[in-house]
Design an enzyme around this catalytic site. Structure first.
Site, PDB file in Angstrom:
ATOM      1  CD  GLU A  10      -4.171   3.870  -1.014  1.00 35.75           C
ATOM      2  OE1 GLU A  10      -5.177   3.681  -1.705  1.00 35.75           O
ATOM      3  OE2 GLU A  10      -4.213   4.079   0.201  1.00 35.75           O
ATOM      4  CG  ASP A  32      -1.975   1.039   1.194  1.00 40.16           C
ATOM      5  OD1 ASP A  32      -3.111   0.702   0.820  1.00 40.16           O
ATOM      6  OD2 ASP A  32      -1.662   2.201   1.516  1.00 40.16           O
ATOM      7  CG  ASP A  49      -4.154   9.056 -11.998  1.00 35.34           C
ATOM      8  OD1 ASP A  49      -4.541   8.647 -10.888  1.00 35.34           O
ATOM      9  OD2 ASP A  49      -4.929   9.520 -12.862  1.00 35.34           O
TER      10      ASP A  49
HETATM   11  N1  LIG Z   1      -4.496   9.751  -8.041  1.00 36.16           N
HETATM   12  C1  LIG Z   1      -5.252   8.741  -7.649  1.00 36.16           C
HETATM   13  N2  LIG Z   1      -5.624   8.655  -6.351  1.00 36.16           N
HETATM   14  C2  LIG Z   1      -6.354   7.622  -5.949  1.00 36.16           C
HETATM   15  C3  LIG Z   1      -6.786   6.608  -6.837  1.00 36.16           C
HETATM   16  N3  LIG Z   1      -7.501   5.705  -6.119  1.00 36.16           N
HETATM   17  C4  LIG Z   1      -7.535   6.132  -4.848  1.00 36.16           C
HETATM   18  N4  LIG Z   1      -6.840   7.291  -4.723  1.00 36.16           N
HETATM   19  C5  LIG Z   1      -6.624   8.113  -3.537  1.00 36.16           C
HETATM   20  O1  LIG Z   1      -5.793   7.459  -2.620  1.00 36.16           O
HETATM   21  C6  LIG Z   1      -5.982   8.078  -1.334  1.00 36.16           C
HETATM   22  C7  LIG Z   1      -5.931   6.991  -0.289  1.00 36.16           C
HETATM   23  O2  LIG Z   1      -5.922   7.660   0.946  1.00 36.16           O
HETATM   24  P1  LIG Z   1      -6.009   6.956   2.341  1.00 36.16           P
HETATM   25  O3  LIG Z   1      -6.870   5.720   2.230  1.00 36.16           O
HETATM   26  O4  LIG Z   1      -6.371   7.962   3.358  1.00 36.16           O
HETATM   27  O5  LIG Z   1      -4.568   6.392   2.599  1.00 36.16           O
HETATM   28  P2  LIG Z   1      -3.160   7.114   2.588  1.00 36.16           P
HETATM   29  O6  LIG Z   1      -3.249   8.559   2.477  1.00 36.16           O
HETATM   30  O7  LIG Z   1      -2.320   6.423   1.546  1.00 36.16           O
HETATM   31  O8  LIG Z   1      -2.598   6.771   4.018  1.00 36.16           O
HETATM   32  P3  LIG Z   1      -2.034   5.384   4.528  1.00 36.16           P
HETATM   33  O9  LIG Z   1      -2.528   4.280   3.633  1.00 36.16           O
HETATM   34  O10 LIG Z   1      -2.506   5.250   5.915  1.00 36.16           O
HETATM   35  O11 LIG Z   1      -0.537   5.493   4.445  1.00 36.16           O
HETATM   36  C8  LIG Z   1      -7.320   8.778  -1.411  1.00 36.16           C
HETATM   37  O12 LIG Z   1      -7.108  10.165  -1.373  1.00 36.16           O
HETATM   38  C9  LIG Z   1      -7.879   8.373  -2.780  1.00 36.16           C
HETATM   39  O13 LIG Z   1      -8.627   9.424  -3.383  1.00 36.16           O
HETATM   40  C10 LIG Z   1      -6.400   6.730  -8.222  1.00 36.16           C
HETATM   41  O14 LIG Z   1      -6.715   5.925  -9.075  1.00 36.16           O
HETATM   42  N5  LIG Z   1      -5.635   7.808  -8.560  1.00 36.16           N
END
Ligand SMILES: Nc1nc2c(ncn2[C@@H]2O[C@H](COP(=O)(O)OP(=O)(O)OP(=O)(O)O)[C@@H](O)[C@H]2O)c(=O)[nH]1
Length: 433
Positions: free
Chosen positions: A343, A300, A317
């Site tokens: 992610e 992750d 992305d």
């Molecule tokens: N650019 C982009 N962002 C994405 C995509 N799918 C999910 N996200 C973003 O990924 C972020 C995931 O955030 P969180 O689940 O809070 O996790 P994090 O910020 O990585 O924090 P931790 O996992 O705790 O380290 C969110 O802001 C989603 O909008 C995608 O296809 N493209």
């Protein structure tokens, strides 16, 4: 009757009823005794129906029998073994070739024994077989976009023909006796996968896969590989399979676009959850038949929301695509990669124990940490956390394996991110980095 007379009578009966021709002779070929089968077999070679000397009778087809006997000086033993004699049965108006097998034994200084057998049927079958083989070889030699070969129950290549050399560039000496995955790109198979496909061919009638193959010079080509069992009633170790490798580079694009639509994540091009769960199910099914390790890594991206917030969604992305590319570079072809969503990414490692999976996960974490992504002139450093689990301690399905890896991933995040944790059956968890 005395016992000796009884034995003599039994011997005569044996000679009379034996299914092969038996002739007792003197050293100069003079016939002392012969059974009905030998009389019948030798009849076409007699002159005027007279059969008094075997060497004379066979002089047209085996002129050197007298000399062979004279040259044999041992007190007893085998003068000749299964000598093949060819003669014409002489049916008027018909050219009717027959074959006899002759073995000649020296019993003692005064007696020889000849054993004669009609092998015409056997020779005919051999001729048909060798004609079929020549026919098959001619076909195989003419094929240029297929390689056809026979493999044994251990997956080793057993024969050679020009089609193999033409398609793959390998030479006979480099292929004969080698496992058939010699033609696959390194990492595209494991020893378990090699025999899984033979079993699948047995169970389903065939095993068909599209595989990245390699030529002798290392250049890759995309091929369809078909394995079909060649049925035989013998024991398992005698089983044979036919492997057909077909270059389908021209069909690759059409196949790939169909496949991508159903099985790939639109952003990264990695297999999607559907593809991943189907492959994982197949691997667990194989594991039920032949026990083996299966490991899973869940990755992750850390603080990914911050990356989006700071550099924008397109930059986020680009980071996800970079992560996917590095996964492709880091893991073996036989490993199943997947974007689970957002992610989060997964790698299923067949025939891999926990330590090896941990080492792979840690290598990947370091690779990501050490090489930032450049997007729109911005250098974006990012990191990943990973959770690793293996199918030890009663884990028999992918759901349980994901649960364990997820638990380890949660721990990695809790411990500060940019690290790998493993699910461990005794301590429940162990931190690696
Ligand atoms: N650019 C982009 N962002 C994405 C995509 N799918 C999910 N996200 C973003 O990924 C972020 C995931 O955030 P969180 O689940 O809070 O996790 P994090 O910020 O990585 O924090 P931790 O996992 O705790 O380290 C969110 O802001 C989603 O909008 C995608 O296809 N493209």
């Amino acid at each position: 009757m005395t016992r000796l007379e009884d034995e003599y009578e039994a011997l005569i009966q044996f000679l009379y009823l034996a299914p092969v021709g038996l002739v007792q002779l003197e050293h100069d070929g003079g016939i002392m005794m012969l059974n009905p089968v030998s009389a019948q077999l030798l009849m076409p070679m007699t002159q005027n129906g007279e059969l008094t000397n075997l060497f004379d009778a066979l002089s047209g087809v085996a002129p050197d029998l007298r000399q062979r006997c004279a040259a044999f000086t041992a007190p007893h033993g085998r003068i000749c073994d299964a000598l093949r004699l060819q003669f014409s049965a002489g049916t008027p108006g018909k050219k009717d070739t027959q074959f006899l097998s002759l073995s000649l034994l020296k019993l003692d200084d005064s007696r020889l024994m000849a054993v004669l057998e009609d092998i015409t049927g056997q020779v005919r079958r051999e001729e048909i077989l060798s004609r079929n083989k020549a026919w098959l070889n001619a076909i195989l030699a003419g094929i240029s976009d297929y390689a056809v070969m026979s493999i044994n129950s251990e997956g080793l290549v057993e024969d050679w023909n020009d089609s193999i050399g033409r398609l793959t560039g390998w030479g006979e000496g480099e292929i004969l006796g080698q496992p058939y995955d010699r033609f696959f790109m390194p990492g595209a198979s494991t020893p378990d996968a090699l025999t899984d496909r033979l079993r699948e061919a047995e169970d389903c009638g065939w095993s068909l896969r599209e595989v990245q193959c390699r030529r002798h010079d290392g250049t890759p080509f995309f091929a369809s590989t078909l394995i079909v069992p060649v049925h035989s009633a013998g024991p398992t170790s005698d089983r044979r399979y036919c492997l057909v490798i077909r270059n389908i580079a021209d069909k690759k694009e059409a196949l790939e676009s169909q496949f991508k639509a159903a099985y790939c994540d639109y952003l990264t091009g990695l297999p999607n959850r559907r593809a991943f769960f189907e492959e994982a199910q197949r691997e667990f099914d194989r594991m039920q038949i032949v026990p083996r390790h299966i490991s899973l890594i869940l990755f992750d991206a850390d603080n990914f929301k911050r990356i989006n917030d700071r550099y924008g969604h397109p930059a986020g992305d680009a980071v996800l695509c970079d992560l996917a590319d590095r996964m492709r570079q880091s893991f073996r072809m036989v490993d199943s990669l997947c974007r689970m969503g957002g992610e989060e990414f997964a790698v299923l490692l067949p025939s891999t124990d926990l330590d090896a999976a941990l080492a792979g996960a840690e290598r990947f974490r370091q690779l990501v940490e050490s090489q930032p992504v450049t997007f729109d002139g911005e250098v974006i450093a990012y990191s990943v956390s990973g959770g690793v689990a293996t199918n030890e301690a009663g884990c028999i399905d992918i759901d349980e394996l994901i649960k364990r890896a997820d638990r380890a991933l949660y721990e990695a995040k809790q411990k500060g991110r940019n690290r790998i944790c493993a699910w461990d059956q005794r301590t429940e968890l162990k931190v690696v980095a």
